[in-house]
Design an enzyme around this catalytic site. Structure first.
Site, PDB file in Angstrom:
ATOM      1  N   LYS A   1       0.879  -1.191   0.000  1.00 58.96           N
ATOM      2  CA  LYS A   1       0.000   0.000   0.000  1.00 58.96           C
ATOM      3  C   LYS A   1       0.907   1.230   0.000  1.00 58.96           C
ATOM      4  CE  LYS A   1      -2.087   3.053   1.835  1.00 58.96           C
ATOM      5  NZ  LYS A   1      -1.885   4.464   1.396  1.00 58.96           N
TER       6      LYS A   1
ATOM      7  N   CYS B   1      12.237  10.853   9.292  1.00 63.22           N
ATOM      8  CA  CYS B   1      12.005  10.453  10.685  1.00 63.22           C
ATOM      9  C   CYS B   1      13.312  10.484  11.462  1.00 63.22           C
ATOM     10  CB  CYS B   1      11.379   9.076  10.734  1.00 63.22           C
ATOM     11  SG  CYS B   1      12.500   7.810  10.146  1.00 63.22           S
TER      12      CYS B   1
HETATM   13  P1  NAD Z   1       0.799   8.982   7.718  1.00 62.90           P
HETATM   14  O1  NAD Z   1       0.726   8.284   9.033  1.00 62.90           O
HETATM   15  O2  NAD Z   1      -0.133  10.111   7.472  1.00 62.90           O
HETATM   16  O3  NAD Z   1       0.528   7.934   6.520  1.00 62.90           O
HETATM   17  C1  NAD Z   1       1.234   6.740   6.419  1.00 62.90           C
HETATM   18  C2  NAD Z   1       0.404   5.726   5.656  1.00 62.90           C
HETATM   19  O4  NAD Z   1      -0.796   5.443   6.378  1.00 62.90           O
HETATM   20  C3  NAD Z   1      -0.033   6.194   4.272  1.00 62.90           C
HETATM   21  O5  NAD Z   1       0.096   5.111   3.380  1.00 62.90           O
HETATM   22  C4  NAD Z   1      -1.484   6.603   4.475  1.00 62.90           C
HETATM   23  O6  NAD Z   1      -2.268   6.384   3.325  1.00 62.90           O
HETATM   24  C5  NAD Z   1      -1.951   5.709   5.593  1.00 62.90           C
HETATM   25  N1  NAD Z   1      -2.923   6.335   6.508  1.00 62.90           N
HETATM   26  C6  NAD Z   1      -3.072   7.671   6.764  1.00 62.90           C
HETATM   27  N2  NAD Z   1      -4.028   7.850   7.702  1.00 62.90           N
HETATM   28  C7  NAD Z   1      -4.479   6.623   8.042  1.00 62.90           C
HETATM   29  C8  NAD Z   1      -5.455   6.156   8.975  1.00 62.90           C
HETATM   30  N3  NAD Z   1      -6.152   6.992   9.735  1.00 62.90           N
HETATM   31  N4  NAD Z   1      -5.644   4.821   9.082  1.00 62.90           N
HETATM   32  C9  NAD Z   1      -4.937   3.962   8.329  1.00 62.90           C
HETATM   33  N5  NAD Z   1      -4.004   4.349   7.425  1.00 62.90           N
HETATM   34  C10 NAD Z   1      -3.770   5.658   7.286  1.00 62.90           C
HETATM   35  O7  NAD Z   1       2.314   9.424   7.517  1.00 62.90           O
HETATM   36  P2  NAD Z   1       2.934  10.317   6.351  1.00 62.90           P
HETATM   37  O8  NAD Z   1       2.509  11.737   6.548  1.00 62.90           O
HETATM   38  O9  NAD Z   1       2.722   9.676   5.032  1.00 62.90           O
HETATM   39  O10 NAD Z   1       4.498  10.176   6.684  1.00 62.90           O
HETATM   40  C11 NAD Z   1       5.177  10.970   7.615  1.00 62.90           C
HETATM   41  C12 NAD Z   1       5.273  10.267   8.962  1.00 62.90           C
HETATM   42  O11 NAD Z   1       5.963   9.028   8.818  1.00 62.90           O
HETATM   43  C13 NAD Z   1       6.105  11.062   9.967  1.00 62.90           C
HETATM   44  O12 NAD Z   1       5.456  10.991  11.216  1.00 62.90           O
HETATM   45  C14 NAD Z   1       7.438  10.333   9.997  1.00 62.90           C
HETATM   46  O13 NAD Z   1       8.181  10.487  11.186  1.00 62.90           O
HETATM   47  C15 NAD Z   1       6.974   8.933   9.822  1.00 62.90           C
HETATM   48  N6  NAD Z   1       8.050   8.063   9.373  1.00 62.90           N
HETATM   49  C16 NAD Z   1       8.597   7.200  10.277  1.00 62.90           C
HETATM   50  C17 NAD Z   1       9.647   6.387   9.913  1.00 62.90           C
HETATM   51  C18 NAD Z   1      10.265   5.455  10.911  1.00 62.90           C
HETATM   52  O14 NAD Z   1      11.112   4.671  10.506  1.00 62.90           O
HETATM   53  N7  NAD Z   1       9.911   5.494  12.170  1.00 62.90           N
HETATM   54  C19 NAD Z   1      10.146   6.433   8.610  1.00 62.90           C
HETATM   55  C20 NAD Z   1       9.556   7.308   7.692  1.00 62.90           C
HETATM   56  C21 NAD Z   1       8.499   8.118   8.087  1.00 62.90           C
END
Ligand code: NAD
Length: 475
Positions: free
Chosen positions: A173, A281
């Site tokens: 996804k 991140c």
């Molecule tokens: P996000 O949580 O908004 O989205 C991530 C994924 O989840 C996407 O594919 C999105 O479609 C899906 N999604 C969004 N809302 C959802 C919900 N309510 N229920 C189920 N699925 C949902 O994150 P983003 O804005 O795409 O990415 C940035 C975030 O990712 C930051 O918080 C960053 O720190 C984090 N991140 C963490 C790591 C790590 O290794 N810890 C690595 C990269 C990014």
């Protein structure tokens, strides 16, 4: 619209989508690149069914045979590195150099997958005379991976090559904000000889993720994204008795001591806070400036001012993200922080529609303010002054997150103190972005990760397989 509509990839075919879609917008100039399907539970069911059909054949092949596909895929990623980097640049906005670097990371994880026959060879021991115990790593079945927008190539490759080479079949996804590389990933995996149905991609948002967590034939789910969603995905998947690993958001602290080498420290701090426009991140969001380190702060501001939006600093992902980041800065200023470098209202000539935020440095930030405690995810550094190392560690420890922490010093004893006392899974000593490279695993602590083990490295082998223990006696 410059590109054909994005399609799901199911059972080896791209499938037409006649349901709802959203626009994929280019952050460089605000233009619409294409449309992305908002898939439904039925689309997920079709992909899971294709993956389930492909599992018996794929899992019955030897690990060495499956690794041959990973080798060919690695060659294709290398051959197409520039094209993939260009797609990342266009879809995400990061600079071409940053995009190239993430393609290289995707290739490195694929190389780790090529080495799995060496790592996952199993064990055997004659436990008593004539009786042998043998442990094999066996794939789980259909597995799913949900990824964020910030690394369209690297983060998907934390899971795709490893899970597939270990014999699982896969439903991916992608982030609906950066869907383009998923299509090339499917095409290149197919060209590498991956059989139809082993890799499937379903585009969309929350309903797709929830359907994957609920589908009875999905055995394991990994998630990378924000903490709030990581928590709910982890709870939903494990509530359905699935194996899950969910990596969340971050708020990383860099402790700068007075004896730190000034120029290299400042360059490291700025590279960490502003690389990929702060949308990592592992980004340094907070600098804990221990009394006496003021000369470093002056150099940090100098290095930040040298960044040129549109040249060596890309935009943030969306208009909403730009607004949210600028609101954080304004609120911090109202809260008493001093804006030393101000990146608000940045416009790049010729790219007026782009979502640029300039490098921003805020001094005298209060440790309990919103900008000091919440994830900003933009090129913004909040500087908190501390009297000594103990106070700096206390600020770091108070954060609910725990992805990364770093210390800059020439004193080995103090470096070790911070490394041991910081509450974070990845520690840098004079390194601003302490990403562990293969064969080591990537993963934080606390609210930055839910589940056991890391997403890459050796513990990923545990995650994507179960162990079969066979006890044999022949006489
Ligand atoms: P996000 O949580 O908004 O989205 C991530 C994924 O989840 C996407 O594919 C999105 O479609 C899906 N999604 C969004 N809302 C959802 C919900 N309510 N229920 C189920 N699925 C949902 O994150 P983003 O804005 O795409 O990415 C940035 C975030 O990712 C930051 O918080 C960053 O720190 C984090 N991140 C963490 C790591 C790590 O290794 N810890 C690595 C990269 C990014």
């Amino acid at each position: 619209m410059s590109r054909p509509p994005v399609r799901n990839f199911v059972g080896g075919e791209f499938v037409a989508h006649d349901g709802e879609t959203i626009e994929d917008v280019c952050p460089l100039d605000g233009s619409v690149l294409t449309t992305v399907p908002l898939s439904t539970a039925d689309d997920v069911a079709a992909a899971v069914s294709a993956a389930a059909d492909a599992f018996p054949d794929w899992s019955s092949r030897t690990l060495k045979e499956r690794a041959q596909v990973a080798y060919r895929y690695r060659e294709l990623l290398t051959a197409h590195a520039d094209e993939l980097a260009e797609l990342v640049h266009l879809d995400h906005g990061k600079t071409v150099a940053e995009a190239r670097a993430e393609v290289v990371r995707a290739i490195e994880v694929t190389e780790f997958a090529c080495s799995l026959p060496q790592l996952a060879a199993g064990e055997v021991l004659e436990v008593s005379r004539g009786v042998e115990c043998r442990v094999d790593r066996v794939p789980l079945g259909v597995v799913a991976s949900v990824v964020p927008f910030n690394f369209p190539m690297m983060v998907p490759h934390w899971t795709i090559p490893i899970a597939i080479t270990l014999g699982n079949t896969f439903v991916f996804k992608p982030s609906e904000q950066v869907p383009l590389t998923a299509t090339r990933t499917a095409e290149l995996l197919t060209e590498a000889g991956l059989p139809a149905g082993v890799f499937n991609a379903v585009h969309g948002g929350r309903p797709v993720v929830e359907s994957l967590c609920d589908h009875p034939d999905v055995q394991a789910v990994t998630f990378v994204g924000s903490t709030a969603v990581a928590k709910s995905v982890y709870q939903r998947a494990t509530g359905n008795l699935k194996r899950a690993l969910a990596l969340g958001g971050a708020k990383n602290h860099l402790v700068v001591l007075p004896d730190a080498v000034p120029r290299t420290t400042a360059e490291n701090v700025v590279a960490s806070m502003a690389g990929c426009a702060g949308q990592r991140c592992m980004a340094a969001a907070t600098m804990l400036a221990v009394a006496g380190s003021e000369p470093v702060l002056d150099l940090v501001c100098e290095a930040a001012r040298r960044l040129v939006p549109g040249e060596n600093l890309g935009p943030v992902v969306s208009a909403e993200a730009k607004q949210r980041i600028e609101d954080f800065v304004t609120e911090a200023e109202q809260d008493g922080a001093k804006v030393l470098v101000d990146g608000r209202n940045t416009v790049v000539p010729g790219r007026e529609g782009g979502f640029y935020v300039g490098p921003t440095v805020l001094d005298e930030v209060r440790p309990d303010s919103r900008i000091a405690t919440e994830e900003v995810f933009g090129p913004v550094l909040a500087v908190i002054r501390t009297a000594d190392v103990a106070e700096a560690v206390a600020v770091e420890n108070a954060s609910p997150y725990g992805n990364a922490a770093a210390v800059f010093t020439r004193d080995g004893r103090l470096a070790r103190q911070v490394a041991e006392q910081a509450s974070a899974g990845m520690i840098g000593v004079n390194v601003g972005v302490p990403v562990p490279l293969e064969p080591f695993g990537f993963g934080g602590w606390n609210e930055s990760k839910f589940g056991v083990g890391d997403i890459t490295g050796k513990s990923s082998v545990e995650f994507w397989t179960r162990s079969r223990k066979t006890t044999t006696r022949w006489h």
